[in-house]
Design a protein around this motif. Structure first.
Motif, PDB file in Angstrom:
ATOM      1  N   LYS A 126       0.821  -1.223   0.000  1.00  0.00           N
ATOM      2  CA  LYS A 126       0.000   0.000   0.000  1.00  0.00           C
ATOM      3  C   LYS A 126       0.848   1.262   0.000  1.00  0.00           C
ATOM      4  CE  LYS A 126      -3.883  -2.172   2.231  1.00  0.00           C
ATOM      5  NZ  LYS A 126      -4.212  -2.710   3.519  1.00  0.00           N
ATOM      6  N   ASN A 127       1.988   1.196   0.662  1.00  0.00           N
ATOM      7  CA  ASN A 127       2.848   2.379   0.744  1.00  0.00           C
ATOM      8  C   ASN A 127       4.300   1.930   0.628  1.00  0.00           C
ATOM      9  OD1 ASN A 127       4.354   4.613   1.398  1.00  0.00           O
ATOM     10  ND2 ASN A 127       2.970   5.309   3.012  1.00  0.00           N
ATOM     11  N   SER A 128       4.900   2.246  -0.486  1.00  0.00           N
ATOM     12  CA  SER A 128       6.227   1.698  -0.787  1.00  0.00           C
ATOM     13  C   SER A 128       7.372   2.559  -0.251  1.00  0.00           C
ATOM     14  CB  SER A 128       6.378   1.529  -2.300  1.00  0.00           C
ATOM     15  OG  SER A 128       6.288   2.788  -2.930  1.00  0.00           O
ATOM     16  N   ASN A 129       7.047   3.657   0.450  1.00  0.00           N
ATOM     17  CA  ASN A 129       8.123   4.496   1.000  1.00  0.00           C
ATOM     18  C   ASN A 129       8.883   3.752   2.089  1.00  0.00           C
ATOM     19  OD1 ASN A 129       7.739   6.920  -0.480  1.00  0.00           O
ATOM     20  ND2 ASN A 129       5.843   7.214   0.666  1.00  0.00           N
ATOM     21  N   PHE A 130      10.177   3.917   2.092  1.00  0.00           N
ATOM     22  CA  PHE A 130      10.965   3.231   3.121  1.00  0.00           C
ATOM     23  C   PHE A 130      12.103   4.115   3.600  1.00  0.00           C
ATOM     24  CE2 PHE A 130      15.137   2.531   1.336  1.00  0.00           C
ATOM     25  CZ  PHE A 130      14.938   2.718  -0.012  1.00  0.00           C
ATOM     26  N   GLU A 131      12.655   3.750   4.752  1.00  0.00           N
ATOM     27  CA  GLU A 131      13.964   4.221   5.165  1.00  0.00           C
ATOM     28  C   GLU A 131      14.763   3.009   5.595  1.00  0.00           C
ATOM     29  OE1 GLU A 131      14.383   8.743   6.539  1.00  0.00           O
ATOM     30  OE2 GLU A 131      15.038   7.343   8.078  1.00  0.00           O
ATOM     31  N   ALA A 132      16.050   2.996   5.293  1.00  0.00           N
ATOM     32  CA  ALA A 132      16.924   1.882   5.682  1.00  0.00           C
ATOM     33  C   ALA A 132      18.177   2.488   6.278  1.00  0.00           C
ATOM     34  CB  ALA A 132      17.275   1.031   4.465  1.00  0.00           C
ATOM     35  N   CYS A 133      18.538   2.048   7.488  1.00  0.00           N
ATOM     36  CA  CYS A 133      19.665   2.661   8.184  1.00  0.00           C
ATOM     37  C   CYS A 133      20.745   1.613   8.480  1.00  0.00           C
ATOM     38  CB  CYS A 133      19.161   3.315   9.469  1.00  0.00           C
ATOM     39  SG  CYS A 133      20.399   4.340  10.240  1.00  0.00           S
ATOM     40  N   PHE A 134      21.943   1.863   7.982  1.00  0.00           N
ATOM     41  CA  PHE A 134      23.088   0.970   8.200  1.00  0.00           C
ATOM     42  C   PHE A 134      24.092   1.708   9.082  1.00  0.00           C
ATOM     43  CE2 PHE A 134      22.849  -2.194   4.609  1.00  0.00           C
ATOM     44  CZ  PHE A 134      21.768  -1.657   3.927  1.00  0.00           C
ATOM     45  N   TYR A 135      24.668   1.016  10.057  1.00  0.00           N
ATOM     46  CA  TYR A 135      25.835   1.579  10.747  1.00  0.00           C
ATOM     47  C   TYR A 135      26.995   0.595  10.628  1.00  0.00           C
ATOM     48  CZ  TYR A 135      29.210   3.399  13.924  1.00  0.00           C
ATOM     49  OH  TYR A 135      30.397   3.880  14.427  1.00  0.00           O
ATOM     50  N   PHE A 136      28.125   1.074  10.152  1.00  0.00           N
ATOM     51  CA  PHE A 136      29.311   0.238   9.970  1.00  0.00           C
ATOM     52  C   PHE A 136      30.337   0.603  11.046  1.00  0.00           C
ATOM     53  CE2 PHE A 136      27.323   0.618   5.778  1.00  0.00           C
ATOM     54  CZ  PHE A 136      27.185  -0.720   5.443  1.00  0.00           C
ATOM     55  N   HIS A 137      30.529  -0.331  11.984  1.00  0.00           N
ATOM     56  CA  HIS A 137      31.431  -0.059  13.112  1.00  0.00           C
ATOM     57  C   HIS A 137      32.841   0.222  12.628  1.00  0.00           C
ATOM     58  CE1 HIS A 137      28.638  -1.193  16.317  1.00  0.00           C
ATOM     59  NE2 HIS A 137      28.152  -2.025  15.412  1.00  0.00           N
ATOM     60  N   LYS A 138      33.306  -0.613  11.688  1.00  0.00           N
ATOM     61  CA  LYS A 138      34.713  -0.463  11.271  1.00  0.00           C
ATOM     62  C   LYS A 138      34.931   0.862  10.542  1.00  0.00           C
ATOM     63  CE  LYS A 138      36.155  -5.207  10.678  1.00  0.00           C
ATOM     64  NZ  LYS A 138      36.387  -6.174   9.611  1.00  0.00           N
ATOM     65  N   ALA A 139      34.042   1.173   9.621  1.00  0.00           N
ATOM     66  CA  ALA A 139      34.209   2.398   8.828  1.00  0.00           C
ATOM     67  C   ALA A 139      33.732   3.632   9.602  1.00  0.00           C
ATOM     68  CB  ALA A 139      33.435   2.275   7.517  1.00  0.00           C
ATOM     69  N   ARG A 140      33.008   3.395  10.696  1.00  0.00           N
ATOM     70  CA  ARG A 140      32.436   4.476  11.522  1.00  0.00           C
ATOM     71  C   ARG A 140      31.557   5.396  10.670  1.00  0.00           C
ATOM     72  NH1 ARG A 140      36.666   7.274  15.126  1.00  0.00           N
ATOM     73  NH2 ARG A 140      34.940   7.429  16.567  1.00  0.00           N
ATOM     74  N   LYS A 141      30.728   4.737   9.853  1.00  0.00           N
ATOM     75  CA  LYS A 141      29.848   5.498   8.966  1.00  0.00           C
ATOM     76  C   LYS A 141      28.411   5.029   9.116  1.00  0.00           C
ATOM     77  CE  LYS A 141      33.284   6.560   5.513  1.00  0.00           C
ATOM     78  NZ  LYS A 141      33.964   6.200   4.302  1.00  0.00           N
ATOM     79  N   GLN A 142      27.485   5.987   9.128  1.00  0.00           N
ATOM     80  CA  GLN A 142      26.052   5.651   9.084  1.00  0.00           C
ATOM     81  C   GLN A 142      25.495   6.104   7.738  1.00  0.00           C
ATOM     82  OE1 GLN A 142      22.717   6.549  12.169  1.00  0.00           O
ATOM     83  NE2 GLN A 142      22.691   8.276  10.732  1.00  0.00           N
ATOM     84  N   PHE A 143      24.787   5.173   7.075  1.00  0.00           N
ATOM     85  CA  PHE A 143      24.101   5.505   5.824  1.00  0.00           C
ATOM     86  C   PHE A 143      22.603   5.384   6.073  1.00  0.00           C
ATOM     87  CE2 PHE A 143      27.427   5.467   2.539  1.00  0.00           C
ATOM     88  CZ  PHE A 143      28.481   4.887   3.238  1.00  0.00           C
ATOM     89  N   ARG A 144      21.881   6.451   5.795  1.00  0.00           N
ATOM     90  CA  ARG A 144      20.423   6.414   5.930  1.00  0.00           C
ATOM     91  C   ARG A 144      19.837   6.611   4.534  1.00  0.00           C
ATOM     92  NH1 ARG A 144      16.802  10.058   9.304  1.00  0.00           N
ATOM     93  NH2 ARG A 144      18.469  11.570   9.089  1.00  0.00           N
ATOM     94  N   PHE A 145      19.252   5.542   4.009  1.00  0.00           N
ATOM     95  CA  PHE A 145      18.698   5.571   2.652  1.00  0.00           C
ATOM     96  C   PHE A 145      17.194   5.777   2.717  1.00  0.00           C
ATOM     97  CE2 PHE A 145      22.372   2.675   2.367  1.00  0.00           C
ATOM     98  CZ  PHE A 145      23.085   3.250   1.335  1.00  0.00           C
ATOM     99  N   SER A 146      16.665   6.572   1.798  1.00  0.00           N
ATOM    100  CA  SER A 146      15.207   6.625   1.681  1.00  0.00           C
ATOM    101  C   SER A 146      14.825   6.580   0.215  1.00  0.00           C
ATOM    102  CB  SER A 146      14.634   7.869   2.367  1.00  0.00           C
ATOM    103  OG  SER A 146      15.192   9.012   1.790  1.00  0.00           O
TER     104      SER A 146
END
Ligand SMILES: Cc1cc2nc3c(=O)[nH]c(=O)nc-3n(C[C@H](O)[C@H](O)[C@H](O)COP(=O)(O)O)c2cc1C
Length: 287
Positions: free
Chosen positions: A75-95
């Protein structure tokens, strides 16, 4: 008209690669909203890029057709996906917008405008965020996440440059002939979507394949279901393969929020894909 890597892609793929050096899989938090607008988040496993090609910029995970997240996504295809990479110390938040490959559905890709407007400066300007104002908070611009929000159903055609894998392969072999002669690009065929679902199924471990045979996820546990779960676990249930419940979720990313922890002044970048053309914009913003 070659498919191209998004500007966030190499940072993401190298963070995934370094995580996989020591971990068996890359988990992330996947969020979507239910019919009453309430958000739901759960851990899922990243399954690589669509067609095993980073140039698609489309991220994959798998789920059960009978799960709540799948029913809500329809019904609603909107999403958010959140990755945190400990080694790279990076957070990626995709929408962006999710699409699914099931035994009866596949993404409908609309390439009709791409070839004609990809070089249009006018279109670029229309969707560009003005950054002249020091006080502007890019992230909170209405424009940033909300363009095209009216059409949120999972079967809506999507304007996203996904080239048929066979044509993409030809482009690899002979870049000149297709790209420079301006030959129109083709969306993947139904057969190619089916093959992609099969590729993802084949990549699953035996125990994960079995999980698709279980009784409906979230249904009450009865003694019969317990017995069935136990025999599925031991591989002695003798029922179907479960593949009919297998879904590949394709995350068509439209915006990315990357935070890099540096130990000093952290860095933060926002990336936004133009709504109807294959162009990414990058902004460095305050963390
Ligand atoms: C480490 C881990 C990985 C998981 N990976 C997935 C996955 O890839 N796909 C999935 O549908 N559920 C996965 N799950 C289960 C979900 O987190 C969730 O419990 C389940 O899918 C039901 O969610 P829903 O009712 O919101 O659909 C995973 C759980 C854990 C703990």
């Amino acid at each position: 008209m070659l498919p191209s890597l998004a500007p966030w892609s190499s940072a993401f793929t190298s963070a995934v690669a370094s995580e996989l050096e020591s971990e068996p899989f890359v988990p992330f938090s996947f969020s979507n909203v239910g019919e009453h607008g309430i958000p739901h988040t759960r851990t899922c496993v990243f399954r690589g890029f669509l067609f095993n090609d980073t140039r698609t910029n489309v991220l994959l995970f798998t789920c059960d057709k009978r799960s709540a997240k799948f029913k809500d996504l329809i019904k609603n295809s909107n999403f958010e996906a959140c990755f945190y990479f400990h080694k790279a110390r990076k957070q990626f938040r995709f929408s962006g917008a999710a699409r699914v490959i099931t035994n009866e559905r596949y993404p409908i890709i609309d390439l009709s405008n791409l070839s004609t407007i990809s070089n249009s400066e006018d279109k670029l300007c229309e969707s560009e965020i003005k950054l002249n104002d020091d006080d502007l908070v890019v992230e909170q611009e209405n424009d940033f996440y909300s363009i095209g929000l009216g059409k949120v159903g999972i079967d809506e055609p999507l304007m996203y440059k996904i080239v048929s894998p066979s044509q993409a392969q030809n482009m690899n072999v002979s870049t000149l002939s297709l790209a420079d002669l301006n030959i129109p690009i083709h969306a993947p065929t139904e057969e190619e979507w089916k093959a992609e679902r099969q590729r993802c199924w084949n990549d699953l471990s035996r125990s994960l394949k079995r999980s698709f045979k279980r009784p409906p996820p979230g249904s009450l546990l009865t003694s019969e279901k317990y017995t069935l779960l136990d025999s599925i676990n031991r591989g002695v249930d003798g029922t179907s393969s479960g593949q009919e419940n297998f879904v590949v979720v394709c995350m068509f990313v439209k915006a990315v929020d990357l935070v890099e922890l540096t130990g000093g002044v952290d860095k933060r970048y926002l990336y936004k894909k133009s709504y109807d053309i294959d162009v990414w914009k990058e902004y460095e913003v305050c963390p």
